[in-house]
Design a protein around this motif. Structure first.
Motif, PDB file in Angstrom:
ATOM      1  N   LYS A  20      17.171  11.855 -14.882  1.00  0.00           N
ATOM      2  CA  LYS A  20      16.538  10.841 -15.727  1.00  0.00           C
ATOM      3  C   LYS A  20      16.320   9.604 -14.877  1.00  0.00           C
ATOM      4  CE  LYS A  20      17.289  12.181 -20.321  1.00  0.00           C
ATOM      5  NZ  LYS A  20      16.139  13.068 -20.417  1.00  0.00           N
ATOM      6  N   LEU A  21      15.255   8.891 -15.198  1.00  0.00           N
ATOM      7  CA  LEU A  21      14.994   7.647 -14.474  1.00  0.00           C
ATOM      8  C   LEU A  21      15.247   6.486 -15.419  1.00  0.00           C
ATOM      9  CD1 LEU A  21      11.718   8.662 -12.639  1.00  0.00           C
ATOM     10  CD2 LEU A  21      14.058   8.731 -11.789  1.00  0.00           C
ATOM     11  N   LEU A  22      16.030   5.557 -14.943  1.00  0.00           N
ATOM     12  CA  LEU A  22      16.452   4.440 -15.781  1.00  0.00           C
ATOM     13  C   LEU A  22      15.972   3.148 -15.137  1.00  0.00           C
ATOM     14  CD1 LEU A  22      18.440   3.659 -18.177  1.00  0.00           C
ATOM     15  CD2 LEU A  22      20.172   3.422 -16.422  1.00  0.00           C
ATOM     16  N   GLU A  23      15.142   2.429 -15.854  1.00  0.00           N
ATOM     17  CA  GLU A  23      14.630   1.178 -15.309  1.00  0.00           C
ATOM     18  C   GLU A  23      15.713   0.110 -15.396  1.00  0.00           C
ATOM     19  OE1 GLU A  23      10.207   0.086 -15.755  1.00  0.00           O
ATOM     20  OE2 GLU A  23      11.315  -1.168 -17.124  1.00  0.00           O
ATOM     21  N   ILE A 102      10.491   7.470 -18.672  1.00  0.00           N
ATOM     22  CA  ILE A 102      11.384   6.497 -18.059  1.00  0.00           C
ATOM     23  C   ILE A 102      12.182   5.848 -19.177  1.00  0.00           C
ATOM     24  CG2 ILE A 102      11.370   4.175 -17.041  1.00  0.00           C
ATOM     25  CD1 ILE A 102       9.358   5.039 -15.111  1.00  0.00           C
TER      26      ILE A 102
ATOM     27  N   ARG B  82      10.090  -2.731 -11.282  1.00  0.00           N
ATOM     28  CA  ARG B  82      11.520  -2.828 -11.523  1.00  0.00           C
ATOM     29  C   ARG B  82      12.186  -1.620 -10.899  1.00  0.00           C
ATOM     30  NH1 ARG B  82      12.768  -4.372 -17.731  1.00  0.00           N
ATOM     31  NH2 ARG B  82      12.686  -6.620 -17.536  1.00  0.00           N
ATOM     32  N   PRO B  83      13.323  -1.821 -10.254  1.00  0.00           N
ATOM     33  CA  PRO B  83      13.983  -0.683  -9.616  1.00  0.00           C
ATOM     34  C   PRO B  83      14.363   0.388 -10.650  1.00  0.00           C
ATOM     35  CG  PRO B  83      15.380  -2.639  -9.596  1.00  0.00           C
ATOM     36  CD  PRO B  83      14.043  -3.070 -10.081  1.00  0.00           C
ATOM     37  N   LEU B  84      14.345   1.620 -10.188  1.00  0.00           N
ATOM     38  CA  LEU B  84      14.727   2.728 -11.066  1.00  0.00           C
ATOM     39  C   LEU B  84      16.040   3.321 -10.584  1.00  0.00           C
ATOM     40  CD1 LEU B  84      11.407   4.730 -11.472  1.00  0.00           C
ATOM     41  CD2 LEU B  84      12.632   3.521 -13.266  1.00  0.00           C
ATOM     42  N   ALA B  85      16.928   3.549 -11.510  1.00  0.00           N
ATOM     43  CA  ALA B  85      18.140   4.272 -11.165  1.00  0.00           C
ATOM     44  C   ALA B  85      17.884   5.745 -11.430  1.00  0.00           C
ATOM     45  CB  ALA B  85      19.299   3.776 -12.011  1.00  0.00           C
ATOM     46  N   VAL B  86      18.256   6.570 -10.480  1.00  0.00           N
ATOM     47  CA  VAL B  86      18.091   8.010 -10.667  1.00  0.00           C
ATOM     48  C   VAL B  86      19.415   8.558 -11.188  1.00  0.00           C
ATOM     49  CG1 VAL B  86      17.539  10.192  -9.568  1.00  0.00           C
ATOM     50  CG2 VAL B  86      16.440   8.090  -8.795  1.00  0.00           C
ATOM     51  N   LEU B  87      19.360   9.104 -12.400  1.00  0.00           N
ATOM     52  CA  LEU B  87      20.573   9.639 -13.012  1.00  0.00           C
ATOM     53  C   LEU B  87      20.553  11.154 -12.927  1.00  0.00           C
ATOM     54  CD1 LEU B  87      20.693   7.571 -16.333  1.00  0.00           C
ATOM     55  CD2 LEU B  87      21.688   7.002 -14.137  1.00  0.00           C
ATOM     56  N   TRP B 131      26.606  11.391 -16.824  1.00  0.00           N
ATOM     57  CA  TRP B 131      25.536  11.192 -15.852  1.00  0.00           C
ATOM     58  C   TRP B 131      26.034  10.413 -14.655  1.00  0.00           C
ATOM     59  CZ3 TRP B 131      20.546  13.117 -16.757  1.00  0.00           C
ATOM     60  CH2 TRP B 131      20.354  13.677 -18.018  1.00  0.00           C
TER      61      TRP B 131
END
Lengths: 375, 159
Positions: A20-23, A102, B82-87, B131
């Motif tokens: 999953k991608l989390l902004e 997202i 905005r930066p994206l966190a990859v979970l 996650w």
């Protein structure tokens, strides 16, 4: 020119949906990067029941999560896993997953209200310390502190603050809001004991205070220390009283009897001053009670109790209630009643724009209700 | 229910080749495509490990290209607003041995209270939901243009 062989991951069928991608808002991103740099473990929690919108909680903040669909797809590409049995070249990379949404985060106010509202009827009153004896018949309502941490959609720190500001005691792990009359009495007692023992209010020994309260007034220590922590800070066995907070609460104690029959401003202040005693008389200020009273429109000297905490949480309902109470508001009068539903002044102004109409006349800006044609 | 997200502070995961690592993160690179990769196969597992295409990043101009079969995509490296966190879901099919043993534990050892609790909470999905934040990505490769047909130069078979 560097070349890489792009493969599907050997586990791509199992990997599907596992990314999953989390902004990240910038403050959260910084927090994470700092933690990564200093190698401190960091944990977030996504909280919510099946019928609630999920929120993401850090240690001290709450974010609402919203899923945004992308028209493009994003491939998550990593090096091939080394446990793979397939032979990849050195420059091979693998597609682990295809993502087409997202998760967006927006700061949110802690959602304490519903759970804490269900505590009604569990008030802790004078002389209830041996609770095991007179268990309330309605045992279903019992909520423990652990329950609260698990179910309330807010970060742990926000929950602790919320419990403090709502004056909820934790007795044997269970949440018990303190009853108003009891709190009023306790605060008076605390002020009296401070004077009687001539303890300095900015560094009073907790032990002396709580044993005096316990011996002379039968206040359980667990109650007195929690109440002290609501109205001050405790460090090294000393209690530093938050004078304004305590004085304000005493003032509310006076004001709350005047929900329907107004009290004159001067009477209120006089009564308030007599309760807090000579030592703190000078700290009494009506400004402390902002967001808790309404001045009558015909006679600004007459005040009624109108606490924010009893207004609806939903912004639309809140504004509807406010405009029922009064058809038009000055900006400075209405803002105290919006503080707990907006994270900052910017969001508050957004709410005002959405739910109220601003008009300007000789007296300045007035807010009135927006016409609701659709009922 | 609570879904924990762990921020991985250190990892022993394999690193990307330097040319890709410098784009944003040394373990993960995000490639955005207009449309999606659609593979015809009877079973989804058939495509596992299969070759997709050649990704090139020009070292001097930083222009990425992707050659899939006879189609050449030209892209660019774009910064994310905005930066994206990859979970990454842990407990799901994961390639790290530690994670897979953890999974076996859940299946085998029903006594473990915490695991039970997890199972309880995630009955519907039947998976543990936890996650891991594996990377923070600030730039991505975007292929936003239409693919150009090319003559197959030297012999990579179409997928």
């Amino acid at each position: 020119m560097t070349e890489y062989d792009l493969h599907f991951s050997p586990s791509s069928s199992r990997d599907a949906g596992s990314f999953k991608l989390l902004e990240l808002p910038s403050d959260l991103c910084k927090l994470i990067e700092d933690a990564m740099e200093s190698m401190t473990p960091l944990r977030f929690k996504i909280k919510g029941k099946a019928d609630e919108n999920a929120v993401l909680c850090t240690a001290n903040k709450t974010f609402a999560i919203r899923s945004v669909a992308l028209s493009n797809s994003v491939l998550v590409v990593t090096p091939p896993p080394d446990t793979s049995s397939l032979d990849f070249t050195a420059d091979a990379v693998v597609i682990r997953d295809q993502v087409s949404e997202i998760l967006e985060l927006t700061p949110s106010v802690p959602k304490l209200h519903t759970t804490l509202a269900s505590l009604r009827g569990r008030e802790y009153d004078d002389g209830q310390e041996d609770d095991g004896m007179n268990e309330s018949p309605d045992d279903m309502k019992k909520i423990t502190y652990d329950d609260a941490l698990r179910t309330i959609q807010a970060s742990d720190i926000e929950i602790d603050l919320g419990l403090k500001s709502r004056h909820i005691l934790i007795i044997n792990g269970e949440l018990r809001p303190i009853s108003r009359p009891y709190l009023d009495r306790l605060l008076e007692l605390i002020l009296n004991v401070l004077i009687a023992l001539s303890l300095p209010h900015n560094s009073a020994p907790v032990e002396a205070l709580s044993s005096s309260l316990a011996d002379e007034h039968d206040v359980p220590r667990t109650v007195s220390t929690q109440v002290m922590s609501w109205f001050g800070t405790m460090q090294h066995g000393k209690w530093k009283m938050d004078v304004n907070a305590l004085i304000k609460e005493v003032g509310l104690g006076v004001l709350r009897h005047h929900r329907h029959d107004p009290i004159n401003r001067d009477d209120l202040v006089a009564k308030w001053k007599s309760l807090v005693g000579d030592a703190f008389e000078s700290r009494v200020d009506l400004g402390l009670l902002s967001g808790s009273y309404l001045a009558s429109t015909s006679d600004p000297e007459s005040l009624t109790y109108f606490p924010t905490s009893l207004l609806p949480i939903d912004p639309a309902a809140r504004f509807a209630d406010l405009f029922l109470t009064r058809s038009r508001w000055k900006a400075k009068d209405i803002t105290p009643f919006l503080a707990d539903i907006a994270v900052d002044s910017k969001e508050r102004d957004k709410l005002l724009l959405k739910f109220a109409r601003a008009t300007t006349d000789a007296d300045g800006v007035w807010y009135t209700a927006r016409a609701q044609y659709n009922g | 229910m609570i879904v924990p997200i762990n921020v991985a502070t250190s990892s022993s995961n394999p690193k990307l080749p330097p040319g890709l690592a410098k784009i944003s993160d040394d373990e993960v690179v995000l490639i955005e495509l207009q449309g999606s990769l659609d593979v015809e196969c009877n079973q989804i597992s058939e495509r596992n490990g299969k070759f997709v295409g050649k990704l090139k990043v020009d070292a001097s101009t930083n222009k990425p290209t992707l050659l899939i079969g006879h189609h050449l995509l030209e892209g660019k490296i774009a910064s994310l607003s905005r930066p994206l966190a990859v979970l990454l879901r842990s407990g799901a099919a994961s390639t790290t041995p530690a994670a897979s043993t953890a999974r076996t534990d859940i299946d085998g050892d029903g006594d473990d209270v915490e695991m039970m609790d997890f199972d309880q909470r995630t009955l519907e999905s039947g998976k543990t939901t936890e996650w891991d934040m594996v990377a923070i990505v600030k730039r991505k490769i975007v292929f936003a243009k239409r693919p150009m047909p090319v003559v197959n130069l030297n012999g990579h078979h179409e997928t």
